[in-house]
Design a protein around this motif. Structure first.
Motif, mmCIF file in Angstrom:
data_model
loop_
_atom_site.group_PDB
_atom_site.id
_atom_site.type_symbol
_atom_site.label_atom_id
_atom_site.label_comp_id
_atom_site.label_asym_id
_atom_site.label_seq_id
_atom_site.Cartn_x
_atom_site.Cartn_y
_atom_site.Cartn_z
ATOM 1 N N UNK A 1 0.830 -1.208 0.000
ATOM 2 C CA UNK A 1 0.000 0.000 0.000
ATOM 3 C C UNK A 1 0.863 1.256 0.000
ATOM 4 N N UNK A 2 1.928 1.216 0.800
ATOM 5 C CA UNK A 2 2.785 2.405 0.912
ATOM 6 C C UNK A 2 3.443 2.718 -0.421
ATOM 7 N N UNK A 3 3.947 1.679 -1.095
ATOM 8 C CA UNK A 3 4.585 1.892 -2.392
ATOM 9 C C UNK A 3 3.578 2.421 -3.405
ATOM 10 N N UNK A 4 2.358 1.862 -3.380
ATOM 11 C CA UNK A 4 1.316 2.325 -4.302
ATOM 12 C C UNK A 4 0.957 3.780 -4.021
ATOM 13 N N UNK A 5 0.829 4.119 -2.723
ATOM 14 C CA UNK A 5 0.492 5.490 -2.362
ATOM 15 C C UNK A 5 1.541 6.492 -2.817
ATOM 16 N N UNK A 6 2.832 6.130 -2.685
ATOM 17 C CA UNK A 6 3.905 7.014 -3.128
ATOM 18 C C UNK A 6 3.914 7.140 -4.657
ATOM 19 N N UNK A 7 3.612 6.044 -5.338
ATOM 20 C CA UNK A 7 3.559 6.099 -6.802
ATOM 21 C C UNK A 7 2.411 6.995 -7.261
ATOM 22 N N UNK A 8 1.273 6.919 -6.581
ATOM 23 C CA UNK A 8 0.150 7.795 -6.926
ATOM 24 C C UNK A 8 0.547 9.261 -6.724
ATOM 25 N N UNK A 9 1.297 9.529 -5.657
ATOM 26 C CA UNK A 9 1.810 10.887 -5.422
ATOM 27 C C UNK A 9 2.646 11.353 -6.616
ATOM 28 N N UNK A 10 3.531 10.506 -7.081
ATOM 29 C CA UNK A 10 4.402 10.862 -8.203
ATOM 30 C C UNK A 10 3.589 11.071 -9.480
ATOM 31 N N UNK A 11 2.579 10.232 -9.701
ATOM 32 C CA UNK A 11 1.766 10.342 -10.921
ATOM 33 C C UNK A 11 0.827 11.551 -10.855
ATOM 34 N N UNK A 12 0.452 11.955 -9.640
ATOM 35 C CA UNK A 12 -0.353 13.169 -9.514
ATOM 36 C C UNK A 12 0.454 14.388 -9.945
ATOM 37 N N UNK A 13 1.774 14.354 -9.682
ATOM 38 C CA UNK A 13 2.626 15.468 -10.113
ATOM 39 C C UNK A 13 2.746 15.515 -11.646
ATOM 40 N N UNK A 14 2.600 14.370 -12.293
ATOM 41 C CA UNK A 14 2.620 14.346 -13.764
ATOM 42 C C UNK A 14 1.494 15.208 -14.312
ATOM 43 N N UNK A 15 0.308 15.103 -13.699
ATOM 44 C CA UNK A 15 -0.857 15.861 -14.167
ATOM 45 C C UNK A 15 -0.802 17.304 -13.683
#
Length: 731
Positions: free
Chosen positions: A577-591
């Motif tokens: 979950x933690x890794x997924x949450x951090x990846x979502x953070x990074x992908x939110x910065x893409x947008x």
């Protein structure tokens, strides 16, 4: 003395005539002798005599042949009549069944197979329907004996006048003859004889002199066996009326959403008009053309007394309209996908009538279709042959909308959302970063964007380049993903191990063959849009794999219990979950700040990733909000490069338009992202490049953890992997 003689004659003469009582009858007049016609002499006489002889010969021959023919005809008709079953047994004799597809609310949105809506008869059908059929197809139906010599002669005359063969074009067939043809003259379908039902029907429609003669005999046998209503019932229930509808009840439900018992004159005329050419006049193909044909039928009904002139005028002023479901013709690509992904014996080759409840949300489907039309109408140059595809799903893999091409009103077409294998480009990079985060790397770690050359055994040196052709130097992993930098992605993939990246990607649902070389990190592999969208759904749901699905329940018509349930959903955990949450953070910065800014939504958080392949042959944008995941692909079917299009351009704009419409009326919810802690607070670990398994932290062991554990705590041998210190700079 004179002696008197006895017996002297009387002095008075006897009366010549007796009294009226005893008067003799007058003598009859002698008969005139019949004049004897003397035979004509000479050449004329001989000709007349010969002609009379020929006439007598022909007459004697004709009545004998006629008598024999009548006997043979009677025996043939009797034979066929004895072979015929009861009329009710002929109402539905389909060789295969039908599939009715329901959306997530239980409303019908599509049909497949041969739809049979149930038996309809002259007693239950709307009188307008039977009148329209008779007026259109056979106005003397109730008076002939199955064959209309007048109709056949008229048809032959028209065909010859139009330059066709006598049996080509107009057939002059009665309704009874057409019914005989629908019954294939009593020959049932046999899969051992015909390769398919289509081939069987084509054979039944063959037109030869012998077959027409046999058809006439069969028609007369039907007239001898059945009543006129029985024949009309068989015809109404077996006629093909387009869009897979068999019979007028199925067609009425398909096109108007109601029973054939409830249709009005205009609707009946439209259905009867389909008999001439079901596909051409199907209202779902061309409503205006179908309405024009119905107007002709209304005129025939009025001319034959089935409609008053006033009613005919009303029917023309208010022509039949399609039901909402038929008019929308929504979800054709989705329906095809469900049919292809379901069990063959209950979908494509079913002999039963099947009901399938699906995940389709028709509001979302309309949103996706409208968004695509809007972008192509306003942002794409006129005449462009570029194609696009869209998939919208929930985080558990339930597909809510699917558009497989620019032509949204289609069924049976090439579905670019599920069938097109295309290179993924940078849309693949999140799986590289997912692997790194799972192995303990932080979004704030620095990696150097600099020239890089890797020697590939058997291929030689390989030098990747960034899209911008420049280098950024030391950047965080977040910025490297945000700006879609190629060299950091390759470095990171080599660092964490290509096999680990391949494992994470495949476990997230990318089942296609993944590239073996370092170009894996740049999306050199091919995948489908639905696979990629499903993999992104796994990131949104916290790191568990997802199998996209559209089938919720499958049951047989009339059964209360389903035969099978959902064939997809959330599967095994891939990353924490933690890794997924951090990846979502990074992908939110893409947008928010990176290459996907055109996808930014006005009222809620969104995360995603752009993707553009070599020479811009494919352009992607895949992303999600807290509620839905959506993927967009754009390109040419023949791999022609796109002009001026990248994943952050038109695909991101299509995605934006889709998601704005999809989220109308939904409250904004935050993404389940986890902002990383500053690097100063993180332990300096694994500096020698060997990675131990990450603690499970109370959750199920991830796929990557098992792989690492099986390798004894190492990242596994990889001849191309460099040491961590070469690529990563800890802040």
């Amino acid at each position: 003395m004179v002696q008197k003689k006895r017996g002297n004659s009387k002095l008075v003469a006897e009366k010549r005539y007796s009294s009226s009582k005893t008067a003799a009858k007058p003598r009859a007049k002698p008969r005139k002798k019949r004049a004897v016609r003397k035979p004509m002499r000479g050449p004329i006489g001989w000709i007349v005599t010969l002609f009379r002889w020929i006439v007598r010969l022909i007459w004697g021959f004709t009545w004998r042949i006629g008598f024999v023919t009548a006997v043979i005809l009677g025996l043939a008709v009797t034979y066929f009549a004895l072979q015929l079953p009861a009329a009710n047994a002929l109402l539905d004799a389909r060789a295969r069944g039908s599939v009715t597809l329901l959306d997530r609310t239980g409303e019908t949105f599509a049909w497949r197979g041969d739809q049979f809506g149930g038996a309809i008869t002259t007693e239950t059908a709307s009188p307008h329907l039977t009148n329209a059929i008779v007026a259109t197809e056979d106005k003397r139906f109730y008076w002939h004996l199955g064959v209309s010599p007048r109709g056949i002669a008229s048809a032959v005359r028209i065909n010859l006048r139009e330059g066709r063969g006598p049996l080509s074009g107009h057939g002059g067939s009665t309704i009874t003859q057409q019914t005989a043809k629908l019954l294939c003259l009593g020959v049932p379908y046999d899969s051992a004889t015909w390769k398919s039902e289509k081939e069987y029907e084509a054979d039944c429609r063959r037109t030869t002199m012998w077959r027409k003669a046999k058809e006439a005999l069969f028609a007369m046998a039907m007239e001898a066996k059945y009543s006129k209503d029985d024949i009309l019932n068989i015809y109404m229930n077996r006629a093909f009326l387009g869009a897979g509808a068999r019979g007028f009840e199925a067609a009425s439900k398909r096109y108007f959403g109601k029973s054939g018992a409830d249709i009005n004159a205009a609707e009946a005329a439209m259905l009867a008009g389909l008999l001439k050419a079901p596909t051409r006049y199907a209202p779902t193909n061309n409503l205006a053309r179908s309405q024009d044909r119905a107007s002709v039928i209304i005129g025939l009904m009025a001319d034959q007394g089935y409609l008053s002139q006033k009613d005919a005028d009303i029917a023309r002023i208010a022509p039949a309209q399609l039901s909402e479901a038929a008019e929308a013709k929504a979800g054709g690509y989705f329906a095809d996908w469900v049919m292809d992904s379901g069990p063959e014996f209950f979908t494509r080759d079913t002999t039963e009538d099947v009901i399938i409840k699906t995940t389709l949300d028709r509001r979302l489907q309309a949103s996706a279709e409208e968004a695509m039309k809007y972008i192509f109408a306003n942002k794409v140059r006129e005449g462009s042959k570029a194609q696009a595809a869209i998939v919208v799903m929930s985080a558990d893999g339930a597909v809510r909308a699917m558009v497989g091409g620019r032509n949204t009103k289609v069924s049976g077409g090439f579905n670019r959302a599920t069938q097109a294998m295309r290179q993924t480009g940078s849309a693949f990079k999140p799986f590289v970063y997912a692997t790194a985060l799972e192995l303990g790397h932080s979004p704030n770690e620095l990696i150097v964007d600099e020239p890089l050359t890797i020697n590939i055994p058997g291929s030689g040196p390989w030098t990747p380049k960034n899209y911008t052709k420049d280098f950024k130097g030391a950047v965080t992993l977040t910025d490297a993903l945000k700006d879609s930098l190629n060299i950091p992605a390759v470095k990171l993939s080599e660092l964490v191990g290509r096999e680990n990246v391949r494992k994470v990607a495949s476990e997230f649902g990318i089942e296609s063959d993944l590239a073996a070389g370092p170009a894996l990190a740049l999306g050199a592999s091919e995948s489908t849009l639905i696979e990629m969208t499903g993999a992104y759904a796994g990131i949104l749901n916290g790191g568990s794999s997802v199998t996209p699905y559209g089938l919720v329940e499958l049951s047989l018509l009339g059964d209360s219990e389903p035969l099978m349930g959902t064939g997809g959903g959330i599967g095994e955990r891939v990353i924490r979950d933690e890794a997924a949450g951090k990846l979502i953070y990074m992908m939110e910065r893409v947008v928010r700040q990176g290459t996907g800014q055109r996808a930014k939504l006005p009222d809620r958080e969104a995360a995603g990733k752009t993707g553009t392949t070599q020479a811009a042959r494919d352009a992607w944008f895949i992303g999600f909000t807290a509620d839905y995941v959506a993927g967009v692909w754009m390109g040419y079917d023949d791999n022609t490069p796109l002009t001026g299009v990248t994943g952050g351009g038109l695909p991101a704009e299509i995605w934006h338009e889709v998601m704005v419409r999809v989220h109308q009326g939904l409250p904004a919810r935050p993404l389940p992202m986890i902002a990383p802690a500053p690097m100063a607070q993180q332990p300096q670990q694994h500096r020698n490049g060997d990675f131990a398994p990450i603690p499970a932290d109370g959750v199920a062991e991830t796929v990557l953890q098992r792989v690492l554990r099986s390798l004894g705590g190492s990242n596994g041998p990889d001849p191309q992997r460099r040491k961590r210190d070469e690529y990563i700079i800890d802040r």
